[in-house]
Design a protein around this motif. Structure first.
Motif, PDB file in Angstrom:
ATOM      1  N   LEU A  23      -2.204   3.088  -1.476  1.00  0.00           N
ATOM      2  CA  LEU A  23      -2.492   3.577  -3.316  1.00  0.00           C
ATOM      3  C   LEU A  23      -3.415   4.585  -3.434  1.00  0.00           C
ATOM      4  O   LEU A  23      -3.435   5.721  -4.587  1.00  0.00           O
ATOM      5  CB  LEU A  23      -3.702   2.330  -3.543  1.00  0.00           C
ATOM      6  CG  LEU A  23      -4.427   1.822  -4.461  1.00  0.00           C
ATOM      7  CD1 LEU A  23      -3.163   2.536  -6.104  1.00  0.00           C
ATOM      8  CD2 LEU A  23      -5.373   1.356  -4.718  1.00  0.00           C
ATOM      9  N   GLU A  24      -4.257   4.910  -2.397  1.00  0.00           N
ATOM     10  CA  GLU A  24      -4.779   6.336  -2.541  1.00  0.00           C
ATOM     11  C   GLU A  24      -3.752   7.186  -2.356  1.00  0.00           C
ATOM     12  O   GLU A  24      -3.495   8.652  -3.228  1.00  0.00           O
ATOM     13  CB  GLU A  24      -5.929   6.847  -0.763  1.00  0.00           C
ATOM     14  CG  GLU A  24      -6.451   7.559  -0.698  1.00  0.00           C
ATOM     15  CD  GLU A  24      -7.344   7.586   0.446  1.00  0.00           C
ATOM     16  OE1 GLU A  24      -8.053   8.837   0.690  1.00  0.00           O
ATOM     17  OE2 GLU A  24      -7.541   7.377   0.737  1.00  0.00           O
ATOM     18  N   THR A  26      -0.872   7.161  -3.798  1.00  0.00           N
ATOM     19  CA  THR A  26      -0.371   7.261  -4.814  1.00  0.00           C
ATOM     20  C   THR A  26      -1.378   8.329  -6.016  1.00  0.00           C
ATOM     21  O   THR A  26      -0.931   8.636  -7.323  1.00  0.00           O
ATOM     22  CB  THR A  26      -0.236   5.991  -5.642  1.00  0.00           C
ATOM     23  OG1 THR A  26       0.824   5.260  -4.780  1.00  0.00           O
ATOM     24  CG2 THR A  26       0.330   5.546  -7.184  1.00  0.00           C
ATOM     25  N   LEU A  27      -2.686   7.429  -5.839  1.00  0.00           N
ATOM     26  CA  LEU A  27      -3.459   8.231  -6.573  1.00  0.00           C
ATOM     27  C   LEU A  27      -3.524   9.588  -6.254  1.00  0.00           C
ATOM     28  O   LEU A  27      -3.463  10.147  -7.599  1.00  0.00           O
ATOM     29  CB  LEU A  27      -4.710   7.549  -6.526  1.00  0.00           C
ATOM     30  CG  LEU A  27      -5.379   6.078  -6.679  1.00  0.00           C
ATOM     31  CD1 LEU A  27      -6.464   5.647  -6.273  1.00  0.00           C
ATOM     32  CD2 LEU A  27      -5.023   6.222  -8.944  1.00  0.00           C
ATOM     33  N   ASP A  48     -12.730   6.638 -12.657  1.00  0.00           N
ATOM     34  CA  ASP A  48     -12.801   5.106 -12.416  1.00  0.00           C
ATOM     35  C   ASP A  48     -14.292   5.051 -12.641  1.00  0.00           C
ATOM     36  O   ASP A  48     -14.917   5.283 -12.604  1.00  0.00           O
ATOM     37  CB  ASP A  48     -12.675   3.980 -11.204  1.00  0.00           C
ATOM     38  CG  ASP A  48     -12.574   2.574 -11.220  1.00  0.00           C
ATOM     39  OD1 ASP A  48     -12.086   2.230 -12.093  1.00  0.00           O
ATOM     40  OD2 ASP A  48     -13.270   1.692 -10.756  1.00  0.00           O
ATOM     41  N   SER A  58      -9.977  10.571  -7.317  1.00  0.00           N
ATOM     42  CA  SER A  58      -8.533  11.963  -7.348  1.00  0.00           C
ATOM     43  C   SER A  58      -9.491  12.799  -7.963  1.00  0.00           C
ATOM     44  O   SER A  58      -9.389  12.481  -9.288  1.00  0.00           O
ATOM     45  CB  SER A  58      -7.379  11.103  -7.626  1.00  0.00           C
ATOM     46  OG  SER A  58      -6.132  11.977  -7.448  1.00  0.00           O
ATOM     47  N   PHE A 131      -7.362   1.003 -14.778  1.00  0.00           N
ATOM     48  CA  PHE A 131      -6.845   1.882 -13.610  1.00  0.00           C
ATOM     49  C   PHE A 131      -8.247   2.768 -14.028  1.00  0.00           C
ATOM     50  O   PHE A 131      -7.626   3.695 -12.690  1.00  0.00           O
ATOM     51  CB  PHE A 131      -5.370   2.056 -13.277  1.00  0.00           C
ATOM     52  CG  PHE A 131      -4.563   1.260 -13.014  1.00  0.00           C
ATOM     53  CD1 PHE A 131      -4.393  -0.059 -11.482  1.00  0.00           C
ATOM     54  CD2 PHE A 131      -3.561   0.420 -13.787  1.00  0.00           C
ATOM     55  CE1 PHE A 131      -3.788  -0.891 -10.969  1.00  0.00           C
ATOM     56  CE2 PHE A 131      -2.856  -0.528 -12.983  1.00  0.00           C
ATOM     57  CZ  PHE A 131      -2.990  -1.321 -12.231  1.00  0.00           C
ATOM     58  N   ALA A 159       2.219   6.805 -14.364  1.00  0.00           N
ATOM     59  CA  ALA A 159       1.378   6.331 -13.467  1.00  0.00           C
ATOM     60  C   ALA A 159       1.172   5.376 -13.413  1.00  0.00           C
ATOM     61  O   ALA A 159       0.722   4.675 -12.186  1.00  0.00           O
ATOM     62  CB  ALA A 159       0.522   7.951 -13.995  1.00  0.00           C
ATOM     63  N   LEU A 163       0.292   2.762  -9.927  1.00  0.00           N
ATOM     64  CA  LEU A 163      -0.742   1.887  -9.648  1.00  0.00           C
ATOM     65  C   LEU A 163      -0.594   0.582  -9.391  1.00  0.00           C
ATOM     66  O   LEU A 163      -1.353  -0.359  -8.258  1.00  0.00           O
ATOM     67  CB  LEU A 163      -1.611   2.409 -10.397  1.00  0.00           C
ATOM     68  CG  LEU A 163      -2.005   4.193 -10.473  1.00  0.00           C
ATOM     69  CD1 LEU A 163      -3.185   4.682 -11.292  1.00  0.00           C
ATOM     70  CD2 LEU A 163      -2.617   4.701  -8.963  1.00  0.00           C
ATOM     71  N   ARG A 167      -1.430  -1.255  -5.749  1.00  0.00           N
ATOM     72  CA  ARG A 167      -2.453  -2.010  -5.397  1.00  0.00           C
ATOM     73  C   ARG A 167      -1.777  -3.391  -5.359  1.00  0.00           C
ATOM     74  O   ARG A 167      -2.228  -4.291  -4.545  1.00  0.00           O
ATOM     75  CB  ARG A 167      -3.383  -2.608  -7.303  1.00  0.00           C
ATOM     76  CG  ARG A 167      -4.255  -2.862  -6.728  1.00  0.00           C
ATOM     77  CD  ARG A 167      -4.948  -2.428  -7.535  1.00  0.00           C
ATOM     78  NE  ARG A 167      -4.792  -3.680  -9.340  1.00  0.00           N
ATOM     79  CZ  ARG A 167      -5.895  -3.059 -10.339  1.00  0.00           C
ATOM     80  NH1 ARG A 167      -6.841  -3.232 -10.280  1.00  0.00           N
ATOM     81  NH2 ARG A 167      -5.481  -4.198 -10.856  1.00  0.00           N
TER      82      ARG A 167
END
Length: 243
Positions: A23-24, A26-27, A48, A58, A131, A159, A163, A167
């Motif tokens: 996930l990180e 991807t961000l 967020d 990110s 997200f 995007a 995400l 996730r």
């Protein structure tokens, strides 16, 4: 704006995002791709918002985190508004940070002082999940046009889907890891204390409830202790043999 070229790059990006390993990752790929693909974008990040607190998930650029902190502290800004948007799909854009905008009177001059000339904010969402907000920054006033808004919205839509997939995969891997840890902990307790599988699981549940600790964390602790001399919980009231 060359829409054919943009469409081809978006198709490649969709596959690239789904190929990220976490996930990180991807961000971070979303932030870097925004700078690469959205015309006029010099820096980008994902913000967020939870219970009024802002977190930078990110950042691609020198001042993205500072901008996020400003919006959180002031309680205003296009990206801050995008993150708390309940209508979904709205674009928040400051065409020229050198001109006064009554929507964000405190944030605008502060963002300009960071070196930004214009910016946009998009909510990252799917049908079920939000997200945060995708934030795009340009050093030049007037860099983002109506075409930029459309490109940014298309990019944000891709995007958000990526995400959601990342996730879900992370949650699945976490669930499998937790299940494996609990299974190992039950095996350790059964071997050390001569318990049935049901009694061993009840012991884990009792420790979890007594100390308000998640079951998987209790299981991980017992796994670690099981590698030492004594795999049983240390405190008498936590002893698996007690009812």
């Amino acid at each position: 704006m060359d829409w054919q070229d943009f469409a081809e790059k978006m198709a490649l990006l969709a596959r690239d995002l789904l190929a990220q390993e976490s996930l990180e990752a991807t961000l971070d790929r979303i932030s870097s791709a925004a700078v690469e693909l959205v015309e006029g974008c010099d820096e980008a990040g994902i913000l967020d918002l939870r219970k009024g607190a802002v977190t930078t998930l990110s950042a691609r650029g020198d001042h993205v985190e500072q901008s996020d902190c400003l919006q959180g502290r002031l309680g205003e800004g296009p990206c801050f508004d995008a993150a708390r948007d309940t209508t979904r799909g709205r674009v928040y854009r400051i065409r020229d940070l050198t001109e006064r905008d009554e929507r964000w009177p405190q944030f605008q001059p502060a963002a300009h002082a960071l070196g930004y000339g214009s910016m946009m904010g998009f909510l990252l969402y799917t049908r079920k999940d939000d997200f945060g907000a995708l934030n795009l920054y340009s050093y030049r006033p007037g860099a983002f046009t109506a075409a930029s808004e459309t490109a940014g919205w298309l990019f944000a839509s891709h995007a958000a889907v990526a995400l959601a997939s990342a996730r879900t995969q992370e949650q699945l891997e976490h669930a499998l890891d937790s299940r494996h840890a609990i299974g190992e902990a039950i095996g350790i307790l059964r071997e050390r204390h001569g318990l049935s599988e049901s009694d061993a699981f009840s012991a884990l549940s009792r420790i979890s409830q007594n100390h308000n600790v998640k079951l998987r964390d209790v299981a991980h602790r017992i796994r670690i202790e099981g590698m030492g001399k004594d795999a049983s919980p240390r405190r008498r009231q936590d002893s698996p043999g007690q009812g």
